[in-house]
Scaffold this motif. Sequence first.
Motif, PDB file in Angstrom:
ATOM      1  N   LEU A 194      -5.947 -10.182   6.882  1.00 60.95           N
ATOM      2  CA  LEU A 194      -6.277 -11.606   6.789  1.00 60.95           C
ATOM      3  C   LEU A 194      -7.706 -11.885   7.236  1.00 60.95           C
ATOM      4  CD1 LEU A 194      -2.920 -13.114   8.101  1.00 60.95           C
ATOM      5  CD2 LEU A 194      -3.863 -13.394   5.805  1.00 60.95           C
ATOM      6  N   GLU A 195      -8.246 -10.962   8.009  1.00 56.14           N
ATOM      7  CA  GLU A 195      -9.636 -11.086   8.461  1.00 56.14           C
ATOM      8  C   GLU A 195     -10.601 -10.393   7.503  1.00 56.14           C
ATOM      9  OE1 GLU A 195      -9.366  -9.360  12.306  1.00 56.14           O
ATOM     10  OE2 GLU A 195      -8.472 -11.140  13.248  1.00 56.14           O
ATOM     11  N   GLY A 196     -10.038  -9.825   6.404  1.00 53.80           N
ATOM     12  CA  GLY A 196     -10.887  -9.212   5.389  1.00 53.80           C
ATOM     13  C   GLY A 196     -11.023  -7.710   5.472  1.00 53.80           C
ATOM     14  N   ASP A 197     -10.181  -7.061   6.274  1.00 55.69           N
ATOM     15  CA  ASP A 197     -10.237  -5.605   6.425  1.00 55.69           C
ATOM     16  C   ASP A 197      -9.514  -4.955   5.244  1.00 55.69           C
ATOM     17  OD1 ASP A 197      -9.808  -2.911   7.109  1.00 55.69           O
ATOM     18  OD2 ASP A 197      -9.763  -3.361   9.246  1.00 55.69           O
ATOM     19  N   ILE A 198     -10.272  -4.364   4.320  1.00 54.18           N
ATOM     20  CA  ILE A 198      -9.659  -3.823   3.107  1.00 54.18           C
ATOM     21  C   ILE A 198      -8.814  -2.585   3.389  1.00 54.18           C
ATOM     22  CG2 ILE A 198     -11.613  -2.341   2.453  1.00 54.18           C
ATOM     23  CD1 ILE A 198     -10.983  -3.251  -0.491  1.00 54.18           C
ATOM     24  N   LYS A 199      -9.174  -1.803   4.405  1.00 49.53           N
ATOM     25  CA  LYS A 199      -8.371  -0.623   4.730  1.00 49.53           C
ATOM     26  C   LYS A 199      -6.988  -1.040   5.233  1.00 49.53           C
ATOM     27  CE  LYS A 199     -12.085   2.666   5.680  1.00 49.53           C
ATOM     28  NZ  LYS A 199     -12.694   3.592   6.682  1.00 49.53           N
ATOM     29  N   ALA A 200      -6.950  -2.087   6.025  1.00 46.70           N
ATOM     30  CA  ALA A 200      -5.661  -2.600   6.498  1.00 46.70           C
ATOM     31  C   ALA A 200      -4.853  -3.143   5.327  1.00 46.70           C
ATOM     32  CB  ALA A 200      -5.887  -3.694   7.543  1.00 46.70           C
ATOM     33  N   PHE A 201      -5.540  -3.808   4.405  1.00 50.58           N
ATOM     34  CA  PHE A 201      -4.865  -4.337   3.217  1.00 50.58           C
ATOM     35  C   PHE A 201      -4.308  -3.192   2.375  1.00 50.58           C
ATOM     36  CE2 PHE A 201      -4.776  -5.679  -1.211  1.00 50.58           C
ATOM     37  CZ  PHE A 201      -4.066  -6.866  -1.128  1.00 50.58           C
ATOM     38  N   GLN A 202      -5.077  -2.122   2.225  1.00 51.76           N
ATOM     39  CA  GLN A 202      -4.621  -0.961   1.457  1.00 51.76           C
ATOM     40  C   GLN A 202      -3.355  -0.365   2.068  1.00 51.76           C
ATOM     41  OE1 GLN A 202      -8.290   1.294   1.636  1.00 51.76           O
ATOM     42  NE2 GLN A 202      -8.750   0.899  -0.525  1.00 51.76           N
ATOM     43  N   CYS A 203      -3.304  -0.318   3.389  1.00 54.46           N
ATOM     44  CA  CYS A 203      -2.114   0.217   4.066  1.00 54.46           C
ATOM     45  C   CYS A 203      -0.889  -0.646   3.777  1.00 54.46           C
ATOM     46  CB  CYS A 203      -2.351   0.291   5.573  1.00 54.46           C
ATOM     47  SG  CYS A 203      -3.519   1.572   6.080  1.00 54.46           S
ATOM     48  N   LEU A 204      -1.070  -1.954   3.804  1.00 58.14           N
ATOM     49  CA  LEU A 204       0.038  -2.863   3.504  1.00 58.14           C
ATOM     50  C   LEU A 204       0.495  -2.707   2.057  1.00 58.14           C
ATOM     51  CD1 LEU A 204      -1.229  -6.150   5.212  1.00 58.14           C
ATOM     52  CD2 LEU A 204       0.725  -4.775   5.941  1.00 58.14           C
ATOM     53  N   PHE A 205      -0.455  -2.664   1.156  1.00 58.64           N
ATOM     54  CA  PHE A 205      -0.161  -2.583  -0.270  1.00 58.64           C
ATOM     55  C   PHE A 205       0.536  -1.267  -0.607  1.00 58.64           C
ATOM     56  CE2 PHE A 205      -1.106  -2.238  -4.814  1.00 58.64           C
ATOM     57  CZ  PHE A 205      -0.981  -3.547  -5.254  1.00 58.64           C
ATOM     58  N   ALA A 206       0.096  -0.195   0.048  1.00 59.70           N
ATOM     59  CA  ALA A 206       0.649   1.136  -0.236  1.00 59.70           C
ATOM     60  C   ALA A 206       2.127   1.235   0.115  1.00 59.70           C
ATOM     61  CB  ALA A 206      -0.136   2.200   0.530  1.00 59.70           C
ATOM     62  N   GLU A 207       2.588   0.393   1.043  1.00 60.61           N
ATOM     63  CA  GLU A 207       3.983   0.443   1.472  1.00 60.61           C
ATOM     64  C   GLU A 207       4.944   0.181   0.318  1.00 60.61           C
ATOM     65  OE1 GLU A 207       5.539   1.100   4.461  1.00 60.61           O
ATOM     66  OE2 GLU A 207       3.590   1.862   5.091  1.00 60.61           O
ATOM     67  N   PHE A 208       4.550  -0.681  -0.604  1.00 58.64           N
ATOM     68  CA  PHE A 208       5.458  -1.029  -1.702  1.00 58.64           C
ATOM     69  C   PHE A 208       4.830  -0.814  -3.083  1.00 58.64           C
ATOM     70  CE2 PHE A 208       3.499  -4.912   0.031  1.00 58.64           C
ATOM     71  CZ  PHE A 208       2.763  -5.342  -1.067  1.00 58.64           C
ATOM     72  N   GLN A 209       3.687  -0.157  -3.141  1.00 54.57           N
ATOM     73  CA  GLN A 209       3.030   0.054  -4.435  1.00 54.57           C
ATOM     74  C   GLN A 209       3.896   0.819  -5.437  1.00 54.57           C
ATOM     75  OE1 GLN A 209      -1.010   1.471  -4.267  1.00 54.57           O
ATOM     76  NE2 GLN A 209      -1.070   2.012  -6.428  1.00 54.57           N
ATOM     77  N   PRO A 210       4.585   1.901  -5.044  1.00 54.20           N
ATOM     78  CA  PRO A 210       5.438   2.588  -6.023  1.00 54.20           C
ATOM     79  C   PRO A 210       6.508   1.670  -6.611  1.00 54.20           C
ATOM     80  CG  PRO A 210       5.083   3.979  -4.110  1.00 54.20           C
ATOM     81  CD  PRO A 210       4.557   2.622  -3.749  1.00 54.20           C
ATOM     82  N   GLN A 211       7.110   0.845  -5.771  1.00 52.63           N
ATOM     83  CA  GLN A 211       8.127  -0.091  -6.249  1.00 52.63           C
ATOM     84  C   GLN A 211       7.503  -1.145  -7.162  1.00 52.63           C
ATOM     85  OE1 GLN A 211      10.029  -3.073  -3.572  1.00 52.63           O
ATOM     86  NE2 GLN A 211      11.897  -1.886  -3.941  1.00 52.63           N
TER      87      GLN A 211
END
Length: 279
Positions: free
Chosen positions: A12-29
């Motif tokens: 939420l503060e703009g950290d793309i690496k943190a966003f990537q980690c969140l996104f990766a959790e459900f990306q396969p689904q």
Amino acid sequence: METENNNLKKALEGDIKAFQCLFAEFQPQLKSYLYRLLTDRNDTDDLTHDTFVKAFDKISTFKGNSAFKTWVFQIATNLAYDFLKKKKRWLPNAQDQAKSLAMSTEYIQQLFVMTNQTSNRGRYEVKEHIDFCFTCISKTLTLEEQIAIILKDIYYFSRTEIADILGKTEGVVKHLLFNARKTMIEIFDNRCALINKNGACHQCTELAGIYNPKQTKQEELMKIKMVKSSEKEPKEKLYQLRADLVAAIDPLNSEGADMQDIIMQCTRLAIDEIETIQN
């Protein structure tokens, strides 16, 4: 959970690496969901990427009123909806058209054989063809019905979450699900020879006979709970068993993913949705 919350705060503060980690959790689904809607691997990759970009760009608008995953699925669904809304819905006999095309076209038959013999994901499995069939039949529904039933019965989103994703009330979602299941059950009951001996479609066993000639068809079929229950369970229960089987399969990464993708492309070619099959 603590790590997820920390990543969300950083994202939420703009950290793309943190966003990537969140996104990766459900990306396969997410990718498998988009593939079930789009039935095209390249389009799926494109919309998955577009979802990532748009979600990160709009991250400041996430207020936590739903789960982060639900919010991202809403973005992906909107992109898919815009992509698909002008395309024709499929007819229940799309697979019959594909069969006729394959039987009359040598290069398609060769593609099937080559995929089966050379790809490490080219096996033919009856259960994966049931998954393929579920996708085909779901595309006969209205687009909103298809989205609702896949989210609910395959990915187990709640009606509240689906309402958020579709921007509808829960009452509307309930109605969409009722109509979708009713249509799916009727088509399966009329067409699927696995649950109705008089069904018009025998593709599962026909293809098994071609690509698994040493396998005893009846033994293989009886491993599938839906088939074992076909003579004693009501239609609604058979539909649920089918949906449970489909939910356990990743159409992009299963042992037969490449084979089923070729069959899907053949179907799309037969109904004039694409001009050629890409291998």
